[in-house]
Design an enzyme around this catalytic site. Structure first.
Site, PDB file in Angstrom:
ATOM      1  N   ASP A  64       0.755  -1.264  -0.002  1.00  0.00           N
ATOM      2  CA  ASP A  64       0.184  -0.037   0.036  1.00  0.00           C
ATOM      3  C   ASP A  64       0.882   1.430  -0.061  1.00  0.00           C
ATOM      4  OD1 ASP A  64       1.063  -0.098   2.420  1.00  0.00           O
ATOM      5  OD2 ASP A  64      -0.638  -0.244   3.650  1.00  0.00           O
ATOM      6  N   TRP A 200      35.562   1.454 -41.444  1.00  0.00           N
ATOM      7  CA  TRP A 200      36.636   0.561 -42.081  1.00  0.00           C
ATOM      8  C   TRP A 200      37.946   1.075 -42.045  1.00  0.00           C
ATOM      9  CZ3 TRP A 200      39.206   1.645 -46.720  1.00  0.00           C
ATOM     10  CH2 TRP A 200      39.964   0.640 -47.234  1.00  0.00           C
ATOM     11  N   ASP A 367      45.280 -15.288 -51.017  1.00  0.00           N
ATOM     12  CA  ASP A 367      44.166 -14.449 -50.601  1.00  0.00           C
ATOM     13  C   ASP A 367      43.005 -14.738 -51.618  1.00  0.00           C
ATOM     14  OD1 ASP A 367      42.703 -11.900 -49.598  1.00  0.00           O
ATOM     15  OD2 ASP A 367      44.108 -12.163 -48.042  1.00  0.00           O
ATOM     16  N   ASP A 368      42.270 -13.687 -51.613  1.00  0.00           N
ATOM     17  CA  ASP A 368      40.761 -13.703 -52.597  1.00  0.00           C
ATOM     18  C   ASP A 368      41.327 -13.818 -54.000  1.00  0.00           C
ATOM     19  OD1 ASP A 368      38.384 -13.204 -53.542  1.00  0.00           O
ATOM     20  OD2 ASP A 368      38.167 -11.103 -52.641  1.00  0.00           O
ATOM     21  N   LYS A 477      42.023 -18.068 -43.654  1.00  0.00           N
ATOM     22  CA  LYS A 477      41.569 -16.604 -43.526  1.00  0.00           C
ATOM     23  C   LYS A 477      40.046 -16.528 -43.676  1.00  0.00           C
ATOM     24  CE  LYS A 477      42.362 -11.853 -44.784  1.00  0.00           C
ATOM     25  NZ  LYS A 477      43.338 -11.086 -45.712  1.00  0.00           N
ATOM     26  N   TRP A 478      39.202 -16.412 -42.641  1.00  0.00           N
ATOM     27  CA  TRP A 478      37.766 -16.436 -43.135  1.00  0.00           C
ATOM     28  C   TRP A 478      37.514 -14.914 -43.157  1.00  0.00           C
ATOM     29  CZ3 TRP A 478      34.263 -20.580 -40.528  1.00  0.00           C
ATOM     30  CH2 TRP A 478      33.099 -20.340 -40.787  1.00  0.00           C
ATOM     31  N   ASP A 479      37.120 -14.331 -44.183  1.00  0.00           N
ATOM     32  CA  ASP A 479      36.614 -13.158 -44.395  1.00  0.00           C
ATOM     33  C   ASP A 479      35.219 -12.852 -44.585  1.00  0.00           C
ATOM     34  OD1 ASP A 479      37.133 -10.438 -45.026  1.00  0.00           O
ATOM     35  OD2 ASP A 479      38.263 -10.603 -46.770  1.00  0.00           O
ATOM     36  N   ASN A 481      32.791  -9.486 -46.035  1.00  0.00           N
ATOM     37  CA  ASN A 481      32.935  -8.171 -46.445  1.00  0.00           C
ATOM     38  C   ASN A 481      32.032  -7.228 -46.831  1.00  0.00           C
ATOM     39  OD1 ASN A 481      36.016  -7.721 -47.062  1.00  0.00           O
ATOM     40  ND2 ASN A 481      35.860  -9.639 -47.994  1.00  0.00           N
ATOM     41  N   CYS A 527      38.357 -12.351 -40.026  1.00  0.00           N
ATOM     42  CA  CYS A 527      38.680 -11.228 -40.803  1.00  0.00           C
ATOM     43  C   CYS A 527      37.195 -10.783 -41.198  1.00  0.00           C
ATOM     44  CB  CYS A 527      39.601 -11.538 -41.997  1.00  0.00           C
ATOM     45  SG  CYS A 527      39.741  -9.945 -42.985  1.00  0.00           S
ATOM     46  N   ASP A 549      42.384  -3.454 -42.299  1.00  0.00           N
ATOM     47  CA  ASP A 549      42.760  -3.220 -43.814  1.00  0.00           C
ATOM     48  C   ASP A 549      43.792  -2.064 -43.970  1.00  0.00           C
ATOM     49  OD1 ASP A 549      41.669  -5.509 -44.851  1.00  0.00           O
ATOM     50  OD2 ASP A 549      40.255  -4.751 -45.709  1.00  0.00           O
TER      51      ASP A 549
HETATM   52  C1  DGJ Z   1      39.304  -7.761 -47.194  1.00  0.00           C
HETATM   53  C2  DGJ Z   1      40.543  -8.154 -46.261  1.00  0.00           C
HETATM   54  O1  DGJ Z   1      40.488  -7.325 -44.975  1.00  0.00           O
HETATM   55  C3  DGJ Z   1      41.654  -8.183 -47.145  1.00  0.00           C
HETATM   56  O2  DGJ Z   1      42.628  -8.652 -46.327  1.00  0.00           O
HETATM   57  C4  DGJ Z   1      41.475  -8.888 -48.172  1.00  0.00           C
HETATM   58  O3  DGJ Z   1      41.552 -10.273 -47.940  1.00  0.00           O
HETATM   59  C5  DGJ Z   1      40.481  -8.534 -49.136  1.00  0.00           C
HETATM   60  N1  DGJ Z   1      39.015  -8.708 -48.212  1.00  0.00           N
HETATM   61  C6  DGJ Z   1      40.123  -9.649 -50.114  1.00  0.00           C
HETATM   62  O4  DGJ Z   1      38.820  -9.339 -50.626  1.00  0.00           O
END
Ligand code: DGJ
Length: 750
Positions: A64, A200, A367-368, A477-479, A481, A527, A549
């Site tokens: 109350d 970025w 890389d890519d 390295k597993w990106d 983006n 990444c 980057d």
């Molecule tokens: C972004 C990454 O941070 C870079 O080091 C590189 O792997 C590019 N992508 C490749 O597309």
């Protein structure tokens, strides 16, 4: 370390040598926060810390008007809507439209060790003696919902790990619209708030602001933890600095949308919460189902920000990261991205690898651009088979050739993405995140695969596992983006679309979990366009992350300085790249680029064939240096000394566990004529121990450096180490000594 429960006062006291965390159950069954900070002596009851003196205008849920109002209390996992007018930790929508759920204490368990969280990354113990866990069970009588609050105290360090689990033991489905991982009310607001912000190529720059009344905080709505804000916030006393004073960190073990929020109310109570971002979050919980929040890791330090960071480093290095690579020094790698971008073929790659091997590099990373029709970033993502035109001997053949040189072979992937111009997208156009009747936005010409769907994760898993089985690959390295947009799933009904952001993250964790279990010796580096997903969730699966980057040495000082607030050097991907630098066009000395990159995992991101012979010799010497000291650098105790964000210099050091060895680095960013004198006070040494100091300042020193003198630890820590002879004027004929962007590295040994 122990968790005490005092029945007579219904008080919990979580305590170790560093901290105390004290809560009590209120007469109405809510949980109140009494104290969190430096360890205090236990007592049967701490009731005096419960400040209940009445203020006007309050609402009283329990009687109350003579009882307590939740608005006036410091609470543990509060709710908006029933006499507390601040932001709540949770919000659940019931079938009848009500959003009120009143969780009341029912019981608790105290168990040794720490339970894992289903489907989620979390800190862990290897032995039950390392931690103790309190689970407090609460229930809402009206809806039949249950809430478990988990609190783990580790035996060492000021660490409390928290999470919450909501279970539906009722008969009707509900919608969880907000479920933070923790909420903590602190009794005053005399704090500065630190967050790690950026964009970025300039991630995790620390920013400090004084707390003020109302809401303040950071968040991500990008489906990734993000370049813009890290899932972390710290509160420090205004007089606290790197070395001294109180600081409390709040870090979320999660890789998706998050909210880190601090609210200062009208009574100067500070409410901190961190968890999944409630925006677009709506989790349907059917009868019998449970929802587990990610884990939040709270660290209390009475030895300043360095103390807080060192606690995170030890915990995240030893009890968050896992597997074969957790305790091992990281291979020195060369990555072809900035050396070639998409413009390579097998012989070009082999020539880069060959020179790298000559310079002492251990791992070559492709890389890519190696797969499908990926000759630029308009096509190919999703088609994970090697491009025959570039790699005539396939991945297996390239890996064999690299291995034959005495290097390990590593590979870039971006498994969560697909280009519209790909076989995968043509075969499964509905496998992307999208909303009905809306066009999905492209970003870097790519779309995001719907990882909330198991069949999508299964398919990608099949492709990536096939690649790992088919070639000798030691590193991935597993990106990632792009950010998530139009985040909906074709596989879920309308009422479950609010689950997609979180289900996506769970799908990513599932793929990581499967691949890291199947290929336990492979070193994974996460990444996301550089450091867009450098977070504790990722560290659980991938013990290192490509930090940014931006590979410019000067930019990297601030980025690595800020990253070190939470993340250990063993997790910080750092490479030497070419000049003029590709991101900012700056020309810095090779030595400075190496001296910055040493403070991380270390590697190269350029074609070493393009360096002069003299520079190649320098690279070889730097590689020798890193091999000699990487154990100390990557696993020692790291101290930030001089901030590149606040000054025109940067300094940091790493000290061995026994404190008898250290590496100290000093960087002068811009040179000025006739500068003032500058000393840097070192940290973490044994005061009475005499240390030899070896310098690596010139280019042609022997591997053990040049002995510059010896000093006692207390001299170095209190009188300081003179660094102003480096940049104030020309030293002899050595022009480099007196220019912009110069650095020195010292090895100290007792
Ligand atoms: C972004 C990454 O941070 C870079 O080091 C590189 O792997 C590019 N992508 C490749 O597309």
């Amino acid at each position: 370390m122990k968790i005490l429960y005092h029945e007579s006062s219904q008080t919990f006291h979580l305590q170790n040598d560093s901290i105390s965390y004290i809560m009590t159950i209120l007469p109405g069954g809510h949980l109140a926060q009494l104290y969190f900070g430096r360890r205090i002596t236990d007592r049967e009851e701490f009731g005096y810390l419960l400040e209940t003196s009445l203020r006007s205008q309050a609402a009283f849920p329990n009687d109350d008007g003579r009882g307590y109002s939740l608005e006036h209390l410091k609470l543990e996992y509060p709710e908006y809507g029933c006499s507390d007018f601040r932001q709540g930790a949770y919000e659940i929508r019931h079938e009848n439209g009500s959003r009120l759920t009143d969780f009341i204490y029912e019981g608790h368990d105290i168990t040794p060790g720490k339970p894992s969280l289903p489907g989620l990354p979390a800190t862990y113990t290897e032995d039950d003696s390392e931690a103790e866990t309190l689970t407090i069970h609460l229930a809402d009588k009206v809806s039949g919902l249950k809430l478990d609050l988990l609190y783990t105290i580790f035996s060492e360090g000021g660490i409390i790990a928290r999470s919450a689990a909501i279970s539906n033991t009722g008969e009707k489905a509900v919608h969880v619209e907000r479920a933070m991982s923790m909420s903590l009310d602190l009794p005053d607001a005399a704090y500065d708030m630190i967050t790690l912000n950026g964009s970025w190529a300039r991630e995790r720059i620390p920013e400090t602001r004084r707390l003020s009344h109302g809401l303040q905080g950071v968040e991500s709505l990008r489906g990734q933890s993000s370049h813009q804000h890290n899932p972390f916030v710290a509160l420090k006393r205004p007089n606290a600095d790197e070395r001294n004073g109180e600081a409390i960190g709040f870090s979320l073990v999660y890789s998706g949308n998050f909210l880190a929020q601090v609210q200062v109310d009208n009574y100067d109570v500070t409410r901190v919460m961190i968890g999944i971002n409630p925006t677009w979050f709506d989790w349907q919980l059917a009868p019998g189902e449970s929802f587990q929040t990610p884990e939040a890791v709270i660290v209390y330090s009475s030895t300043g920000l360095n103390g807080m960071s060192q606690t995170y480093h030890r915990l995240y290095q030893k009890r968050l990261a896992r597997g074969y690579w957790r305790d091992r020094v990281r291979p020195i790698l060369i990555n072809n991205w900035e050396a070639t971008y998409f413009n390579f073929n097998e012989s070009k790659l082999l020539s880069i690898a060959e020179k790298a091997k000559e310079c002492g590099v251990e791992l070559f990373v492709l890389d890519d651009g190696w797969f499908g029709e990926r000759r630029n970033d308009y096509a190919g993502l999703g088609d994970w088979y090697p491009a025959a035109s570039l790699l005539p001997h396939g991945l297996a053949g390239l890996a064999e050739r690299i291995e034959a040189m005495g290097l390990k072979f590593g590979l870039w992937i971006e498994p969560e993405m697909v280009n519209p111009n790909s076989d995968l997208f043509r075969a499964h156009p509905d496998w992307i995140l999208h909303l009905p009747d809306r066009k999905p936005s492209l970003s870097r010409h790519q779309l995001v695969l719907d990882f909330s769907r198991k069949e999508v994760v299964d398919h990608i898993h099949g492709m990536i596992a096939g690649i790992l089985r088919g070639a000798k690959i030691s590193y991935i390295k597993w990106d990632f983006n792009r950010s998530l947009t139009e985040c909906g799933s074709a596989a879920l009904p309308a009422e479950r679309q609010g689950e997609v952001f979180h289900r996506y993250v769970l799908g990513v964790y599932d793929l990581y979990d499967r691949l890291t279990k199947e290929f336990p010796d492979v070193l994974f580096e996460s990444c996301a366009g550089g450091g867009g997903r450098f977070d504790p969730g990722m560290l659980y699966y991938a013990p290192q992350a490509w930090c940014s980057d931006d590979t410019d040495a000067v930019e990297r000082m601030s980025i690595q300085y800020g990253s070190s607030f939470v993340y250990p050097l063993s997790s910080t991907g750092s490479h030497v790249s070419a000049v003029p630098n590709h991101q900012v066009n700056r020309v810095t000395p090779l030595k400075t680029r190496a001296d910055v990159a040493f403070f991380g995992t270390y590697g190269y991101e350029l074609d070493l064939n393009k360096l002069t012979e003299e520079e190649q010799k320098m690279v070889t010497r730097y590689t020798v240096f890193m091999k000699r000291y990487r154990e100390l650098i990557q696993f020692g105790t790291f101290y930030r000394l001089v901030s590149p964000i606040e000054t025109d210099s940067c300094a940091w050091m790493v000290v061995s566990e026994d404190k008898k060895e250290a590496i100290f680095a000093y960087y002068r960013i811009l040179n000025r004529p006739n500068m003032g004198f500058e000393r840097v006070k070192l940290e973490g040494l044994l005061p009475g121990e005499s240390y030899g100091v070896w310098s690596y300042q010139s280019e042609d020193v022997p591997p053990e450096g040049i002995l510059r003198g010896s000093f006692y630890g207390d001299e170095l820590m209190n009188a300081g180490f003179i660094v102003s002879d480096l940049a104030s004027s020309k030293v002899g004929d050595n022009v480099l000594e007196a220019s912009d962007f110069i650095s020195r590295i010292y090895h100290l040994k007792a």
